[in-house]
Design a protein around this motif. Structure first.
Motif, short mmCIF file in Angstrom:
data_model
loop_
_atom_site.label_atom_id
_atom_site.label_comp_id
_atom_site.label_asym_id
_atom_site.label_seq_id
_atom_site.Cartn_x
_atom_site.Cartn_y
_atom_site.Cartn_z
N PRO A 54 0.81 -1.22 0.00
CA PRO A 54 0.00 0.00 0.00
C PRO A 54 0.84 1.27 0.00
O PRO A 54 1.90 1.34 0.64
CB PRO A 54 -0.81 -0.11 1.29
CG PRO A 54 -0.91 -1.58 1.54
CD PRO A 54 0.39 -2.17 1.06
N THR A 55 0.37 2.26 -0.74
CA THR A 55 0.99 3.58 -0.80
C THR A 55 -0.13 4.58 -0.62
O THR A 55 -0.89 4.85 -1.55
CB THR A 55 1.72 3.79 -2.14
OG1 THR A 55 2.76 2.81 -2.27
CG2 THR A 55 2.32 5.18 -2.23
N THR A 56 -0.27 5.12 0.61
CA THR A 56 -1.44 5.92 0.95
C THR A 56 -1.19 7.42 0.96
O THR A 56 -2.15 8.20 1.02
CB THR A 56 -1.97 5.54 2.35
OG1 THR A 56 -1.03 5.99 3.34
CG2 THR A 56 -2.16 4.03 2.47
N CYS A 57 0.05 7.85 0.96
CA CYS A 57 0.39 9.28 1.11
C CYS A 57 -0.18 9.87 2.39
O CYS A 57 -0.42 11.07 2.48
CB CYS A 57 -0.11 10.09 -0.08
SG CYS A 57 0.65 9.63 -1.64
N GLY A 58 -0.42 9.01 3.39
CA GLY A 58 -0.97 9.48 4.66
C GLY A 58 -2.39 9.99 4.55
O GLY A 58 -2.85 10.75 5.41
N MET A 61 -7.90 9.25 1.33
CA MET A 61 -8.25 9.18 -0.09
C MET A 61 -7.61 7.96 -0.76
O MET A 61 -8.19 7.38 -1.68
CB MET A 61 -7.81 10.47 -0.79
CG MET A 61 -8.15 10.54 -2.26
SD MET A 61 -9.93 10.57 -2.59
CE MET A 61 -10.27 12.33 -2.41
N LEU A 62 -6.42 7.57 -0.31
CA LEU A 62 -5.73 6.44 -0.93
C LEU A 62 -5.67 5.23 -0.01
O LEU A 62 -4.85 4.33 -0.22
CB LEU A 62 -4.31 6.86 -1.35
CG LEU A 62 -4.22 7.76 -2.57
CD1 LEU A 62 -2.77 8.14 -2.86
CD2 LEU A 62 -4.83 7.09 -3.79
N ARG A 310 -6.68 14.64 -9.82
CA ARG A 310 -6.91 13.25 -10.26
C ARG A 310 -7.60 12.41 -9.19
O ARG A 310 -8.14 11.35 -9.48
CB ARG A 310 -5.58 12.61 -10.63
CG ARG A 310 -4.68 12.27 -9.46
CD ARG A 310 -3.26 11.96 -9.85
NE ARG A 310 -2.57 13.16 -10.28
CZ ARG A 310 -1.29 13.18 -10.65
NH1 ARG A 310 -0.58 12.09 -10.65
NH2 ARG A 310 -0.73 14.32 -11.02
N PHE A 311 -7.56 12.87 -7.94
CA PHE A 311 -8.18 12.10 -6.85
C PHE A 311 -9.64 12.51 -6.74
O PHE A 311 -10.01 13.43 -6.02
CB PHE A 311 -7.42 12.33 -5.55
CG PHE A 311 -5.97 11.94 -5.66
CD1 PHE A 311 -5.60 10.60 -5.74
CD2 PHE A 311 -4.98 12.90 -5.72
CE1 PHE A 311 -4.27 10.23 -5.87
CE2 PHE A 311 -3.65 12.54 -5.85
CZ PHE A 311 -3.29 11.19 -5.92
N TYR A 316 -9.03 7.25 -8.67
CA TYR A 316 -8.46 6.94 -7.37
C TYR A 316 -9.42 7.45 -6.31
O TYR A 316 -10.23 8.33 -6.55
CB TYR A 316 -7.12 7.67 -7.15
CG TYR A 316 -6.04 7.40 -8.16
CD1 TYR A 316 -5.16 6.34 -8.01
CD2 TYR A 316 -5.90 8.24 -9.26
CE1 TYR A 316 -4.16 6.11 -8.93
CE2 TYR A 316 -4.90 8.02 -10.19
CZ TYR A 316 -4.03 6.96 -10.02
OH TYR A 316 -3.03 6.74 -10.94
N GLY A 317 -9.30 6.92 -5.11
CA GLY A 317 -9.95 7.52 -3.97
C GLY A 317 -11.30 6.95 -3.61
O GLY A 317 -11.75 5.94 -4.16
N ILE A 318 -11.94 7.63 -2.68
CA ILE A 318 -13.22 7.20 -2.12
C ILE A 318 -14.33 7.40 -3.13
O ILE A 318 -14.43 8.45 -3.77
CB ILE A 318 -13.50 7.99 -0.83
CG1 ILE A 318 -12.47 7.60 0.24
CG2 ILE A 318 -14.91 7.76 -0.33
CD1 ILE A 318 -12.51 8.47 1.47
#
Length: 460
Positions: A54-58, A61-62, A310-311, A316-318
């Motif tokens: 996993p790569t969530t960027c904290g 959303m990810l 893009r999110f 990507y995202g919720i």
């Protein structure tokens, strides 16, 4: 872990033995059996792509996003023999200076858990400071490697823009951000830089203009062909020899006068030690830095508003649920982004909007050019520039969350370096009341060897 289960609180991370809430995932990736980093463990900031991890960027959303590919720096870590031990906590999408804006709870400073570890690469710096990893990778947009290095009492290097591949980095602000190493010693940080630096055909920001940046600063060999990447002409770890005899160190008065008295005292003591080792110090001036923080945040937030478009809950995202596209998009971003990210996206969108582009964004770019010019002139008088890395001691956790402006101003000594696309290093220079104070050295473009040499002298 889910984002809802890990919202900021004082116990975040304690349930899995992660005392300081350093890691967002602890999966191990073994490197090659041989290589310069064989036997070394590395923690990787969670905005750097790792295949199958996993790569969530904290960010909520990810939450649960698993990339299908490795960033170039991750591939190079494995080729160098390093073992990746996990992905580290960070301010959401790199937006923050304390690692308190993460959707997965704040990271604590291993030096003193009541204080912040800095940010946005606070998890990476804390991993090294706590002994959870030998080395770590962070990313530095306006000080996000050097800030936590200073606050956690470790070494952090921000490379020249274009020296290290950005392929696989989920960027906050493309024109400012570089991946950089953290370690307990200058030599170890430089060895990690040796492993990750170099050209990359996947990265359009790779630079081959070593000669323009001053080939003598890049390598002892003065003739570096234009088509040779600076990293291919240099061994950074070998520069950590502590030899500053004859080196001229410029001290920008504007970046010292604004620091706390206790920080300045430690900084001046370290300068005196360097002078005793044969270095010469001279005063230099960077008048443009008065406007650097304002220019930086206009540029960074503008780029963030574009990058984060893009999110949207589609790619990507919720999932934003049913309804028209605008309503779904808005719901996804409302649920997925934290307050600091929303603030910066809104401000960046405003700065780019019709009628305000010239008033804010264009003026910020003009100020950026002025900052670069001032650095070039100052570095014509000195081999490196020296400042306190951070003008303040690490704040207590929670102190800065309600005052974002004070957080932004805390970056006064680091953001000008990113605007000028120059290399810099932060090294521990001493302590005040048990809290670390960092010393920053800034060099000319591709002058990593010089800043590493200066930093290693402070270390000795």
């Amino acid at each position: 872990m889910s984002a809802d289960d890990a919202r900021p609180d004082d116990t975040a991370g304690s349930d899995d033995g992660d005392e300081f809430n350093v890691f967002l995932s602890r999966e191990t990736v073994a490197g090659d059996d041989e290589g310069p980093l064989a036997g070394k463990t590395v923690a990787v900031k969670d905005n750097i792509s790792t295949a199958g991890i996993p790569t969530t960027c904290g960010s909520a959303m990810l939450d649960g996003y698993v990339p299908p590919y490795d960033a170039t720096v991750v591939e190079r870590l494995c080729e160098a023999g390093a073992t990746i031990v996990g992905k580290t906590n960070m301010d959401e999408f790199g937006m923050g200076g304390t690692t308190e804006t993460s959707a997965y709870g704040p990271t604590k400073n291993p030096v003193d858990p009541e204080h912040v570890p800095g940010g946005s690469s606070g998890g990476s710096a804390a991993a090294v400071a706590a002994g959870e990893a030998d080395l770590a990778l962070g990313s530095d947009t306006g000080g996000s490697v050097r800030n936590p290095a200073a606050f956690c009492g470790v070494v952090g290097i921000k490379p020249t823009y274009g020296l290290v591949s950005r392929y696989g980095l989920v960027a906050y602000a493309n024109s400012l951000e570089q991946i950089g190493p953290l370690a307990t010693t200058v030599e170890d940080a430089a060895a990690l830089l040796d492993a990750i630096a170099g050209p990359d055909e996947h990265d359009a920001t790779t630079r081959y203009d070593a000669a323009e940046g001053g080939a003598a600063a890049v390598s002892d060999a003065a003739d570096v062909p234009d088509d040779v990447h600076p990293a291919d002409a240099t061994e950074y770890a070998a520069a950590a020899d502590g030899d500053v005899d004859g080196m001229t160190i410029g001290v920008p008065t504007e970046l010292v006068e604004g620091a706390d008295d206790a920080v300045v005292d430690v900084f001046e003591d370290a300068l005196a030690d360097l002078e005793a080792r044969g270095a010469e110090t001279v005063e230099v001036s960077l008048p443009s830095v008065e406007h650097a923080v304002q220019a930086y945040y206009v540029i960074a937030m503008s780029e963030a508003s574009s990058n984060l478009a893009r999110f949207d809950g589609v790619r990507y995202g919720i999932d934003g649920g049913e309804g028209n596209w605008n309503e779904s998009f808005a719901r996804s971003r409302e649920e997925g982004f934290g307050d600091e990210v929303k603030r910066r996206v809104l401000l960046g969108t405003y700065a780019l909007s019709a009628g305000y582009h010239d008033k804010y964004y264009k003026k910020a770019q003009d100020a950026r050019a002025w900052v670069k010019q001032d650095f070039d002139e100052a570095l014509a008088e000195a081999d490196v520039l020296a400042t306190p890395t951070m003008p303040v001691l690490p704040p207590k956790r929670g102190e800065s969350l309600d005052d974002p402006l004070s957080l932004y101003l805390m970056d006064a000594n680091t953001v000008p370096v990113n605007l000028a696309n120059l290399p810099a290093i932060s090294v521990p220079a001493g302590e005040v009341e048990g809290l670390p104070v960092g010393m920053q050295f800034v060099g000319p473009a591709f002058g990593e060897e010089t800043v590493i040499r200066a930093g290693s002298a402070v270390e000795e």
